[in-house]
Design a protein around this motif. Structure first.
Motif: not given
Length: 662
Positions: A147-149, A307-310, A326-327, A376-377
């Motif tokens: 998704i990030a890519l 927040v927006v990415n999430a 991803v966020g 992140g995790h």
């Protein structure tokens, strides 16, 4: 100029080595060390590097090589699977972020043109940093990695469009025509990519690979990558996007893995220069003067983008765990934002003070990215424990990225070299239902076997990227069939380094290489010379009626002792002399009963075979059926075949009984 560049490189690497070493010992991402080295060496640190133009050029090469290798690891088919993420996810992320930031700047009193431009700047994330960290963590093929890519690809394409829109926002005439031309050029570039990936590059790489010249192969890969990147830049698109397309073109050929292995060392060096160049931009004077404002703006950007990415990830259907990862991954400001900020400053959309403050915010967000992604995790696990709606935790879209991924091999066999030995090992593995992958350096072999459906790849197995692509880290065994001892040693060392637990079986022609192969990590070494010797003396001992179990025991002892019994005459004399040769004066033969022979129709007792000739009949083959239960009353029929044991001197006399009479 050359001496200046050489001096700058010496300073960069001289500072980077101790800084990255300390950070590695502290378990901090090396990337942060390179950023810090750039800050220390730059004009706002110790002032060791005043002009960074040469470094910027090398840094741009680093970004090109990074995107090139990412493209090689991908494929056009993989990219098509991400079209929903690229278009929908990337479009949502860029639009929502840009609008929110634009409203904030409008509220602060900026013009709508400047506000929109600042929104677009903040919306972009760092392709180089995020992809590098995902690669290091082995998360490129995870759901959040894909998704990030996909979002980053959309951002890179959007960055080119934003560059063209910047003069339009600033009121410069003629922008509409340029934008239309760019769209046509972009469509032409996509068509060129598809044709090259399908027809041109596979043909060229096949011809080059046939030469078996590694230098020519490397030069060809670099030229293809740089050519497509240059062609892309000539059409007005970014070099980085062109490099990614070049990688995609090569990824469609069977030579992608070898190309990746060749380019990785250069990529790592130039990418490290890129991170240093980012550190050079951090103006410590501005940071001191506006410390509170810059830190507040940095954390506001990181929070807003996370927040927006999430949210964008949720809107395309993915669960909470993926949303958080991803966020946080894409929360920083990107390197293309630095380029765009300079364009905006030149067109009067950004003041000099805001420009410098933005650079500090961008660089600071990049410096913090490894730490943020490292959490992140843990953050995702914490979020899962919260009392939130189930649709948020599980997502609502069933076509998740993981479903499109191929199942990775596990506990499999890696066969290196697909000659006679490698082919036989593959046949045995297939018969035993053992999963396997094959690596071979012969392009003709790879092409033919791929067409047959074999899991085979082209490449030099001594390269880390090639072994990793074959799944060395999850493999249970490796068989190295290469006859060249130099290549075999490099392969054994690389395999042992990448997977300390894997069982390595190597083949060699030469006696002198046995102990060396064991010393560098092989678990078993098969010598062609000694295996031939074992087979030969096994046949000899079998001829002299030495029991089969004793012959097998000797062979097993020789192999278990690394053939030392054959290499040491004293050991050989003491051990082999114990083998019994009690049956050396007898023969085991078969004779056929002639239709007109004396024996036809007679019984074994009537012929008095044992008494007259000292011959024992062990079995009779009658019409392809063996008869073992023999007695004196057993009758011999014409065409029966007798298996007998006889002294050598009576054998000819005995045979006369079974020959047809004239």
């Amino acid at each position: 100029m050359e001496s200046s560049l050489l001096g700058d490189l010496l300073i960069i690497f001289g500072i980077s080595i101790p800084v990255v070493f300390i950070f590695s010992r502290l378990k901090i991402a090396p990337l942060v060390g390179f950023l810090l080295a750039g800050i220390l060496a730059g004009p706002f640190g110790f002032g060791l590097i005043q002009e960074g133009e040469n470094i910027k050029l090398l840094a741009e090469i680093g970004v090109v090589l990074l995107l090139f290798t990412i493209g090689i690891e991908f494929s056009l088919r993989d990219l098509l699977k991400l079209k929903r993420i690229v278009l929908l996810g990337g479009g949502l992320q860029l639009s929502i972020t840009s609008l929110l930031v634009a409203f904030i700047f409008l509220g602060l009193g900026d013009s709508w043109e400047s506000s929109v431009f600042m929104g677009l700047l903040v919306a972009l994330s760092s392709t180089a940093i995020v992809l590098k960290l995902l690669q290091e963590r082995g998360e490129m093929y995870s759901a959040h990695g894909r998704i990030a890519l996909g979002i980053l690809i959309f951002q890179d394409v959007a960055a080119v469009v934003i560059i063209l829109l910047t003069p339009l926002l600033a009121g410069v005439p003629g922008t509409e025509t340029a934008f239309f031309q760019l769209m046509l050029q972009g469509l032409g570039l996509v068509l060129f990519t598809l044709i090259s990936a399908r027809y041109i590059v596979p043909f060229l790489m096949y011809q080059i690979a046939q030469t078996r010249n590694s230098e020519l192969f490397l030069l060809s890969v670099v030229v293809i990558g740089l050519s497509v990147a240059w062609l892309t830049s000539m059409t007005g698109l970014s070099l980085a996007l062109g490099a990614f397309l070049a990688g995609l073109i090569i990824s469609e050929s069977e030579y992608a893995t070898q190309a990746l292995g060749n380019v990785i060392p250069f990529r790592d060096m130039f990418v490290s220069i890129f991170f240093v160049s980012i550190g050079l931009l951090l103006d410590l004077d501005i940071l001191r003067e506006h410390l509170v404002l810059i830190f507040a703006a940095t954390f506001a950007v990181l929070f807003l983008k996370a927040v927006v990415n999430a949210l964008s990830t949720f809107l395309i259907g993915f669960p909470l765990h993926t949303m958080v990862l991803v966020g946080l991954s894409l929360s920083q400001v990107g390197e293309f934002s630095l380029i765009l900020a300079n364009v905006g400053f030149a067109n009067g959309l950004v003041s000099s003070v805001v420009y410098q403050e933005f650079l500090n915010v961008a660089v600071l967000s990049m410096v913090l990215t490894p730490f943020i992604m490292g959490m992140g995790h843990q953050a995702a696990a914490f979020a899962q424990e919260l009392s939130l709606p189930q649709v948020l935790k599980s997502g609502w879209y069933n076509g998740l990225v993981e479903h499109s991924l191929e199942k990775e091999l596990e506990n499999h066999l890696v066969i290196i070299g697909y000659g006679v030995n490698g082919r036989n090992v593959a046949i045995a593995a297939r018969a035993a239902s053992i999963p396997y992958s094959i690596i071979d350096i012969n392009p003709d072999t790879v092409r033919k076997e791929k067409a047959k459906g074999e899991h085979i790849m082209y490449g030099d197995a001594a390269q880390k990227a090639v072994l990793e692509h074959a799944g060395i880290r999850d493999a249970k065994s490796v068989v190295v069939t290469a006859g060249d001892p130099v290549s075999a040693k490099r392969i054994i060392e690389a395999a042992r380094r990448l997977n300390p637990e894997v069982h390595i079986i190597a083949r060699t022609h030469f006696l002198s290489e046995l102990d060396r192969f064991y010393a560098i990590g092989a678990d078993e070494v098969i010598s062609d010379e000694f295996e031939s010797s074992i087979e030969l003396f096994s046949r000899v001992l079998n001829r002299y009626m030495v029991p089969e179990n004793e012959i097998e025991t000797v062979g097993d002892q020789l192999r278990a002792d690394h053939y030392r019994m054959l290499r040491n005459p004293e050991i050989r004399r003491r051990s082999v002399c114990e083998i019994s040769l009690d049956f050396s004066d007898v023969e085991i033969r078969s004779v056929r009963v002639g239709k007109q022979s004396e024996a036809a129709g007679q019984t074994l007792g009537g012929l008095q075979i044992r008494k007259k000739y000292r011959v024992s009949v062990l079995a009779i083959s009658r019409k392809h059926r063996l008869i073992y239960d023999l007695g004196a009353e057993t009758e011999l029929n014409p065409n029966d075949i007798l298996l007998i044991i006889s002294p050598q001197e009576r054998l000819e006399e005995f045979r006369e009984l079974f020959e047809d009479r004239m």
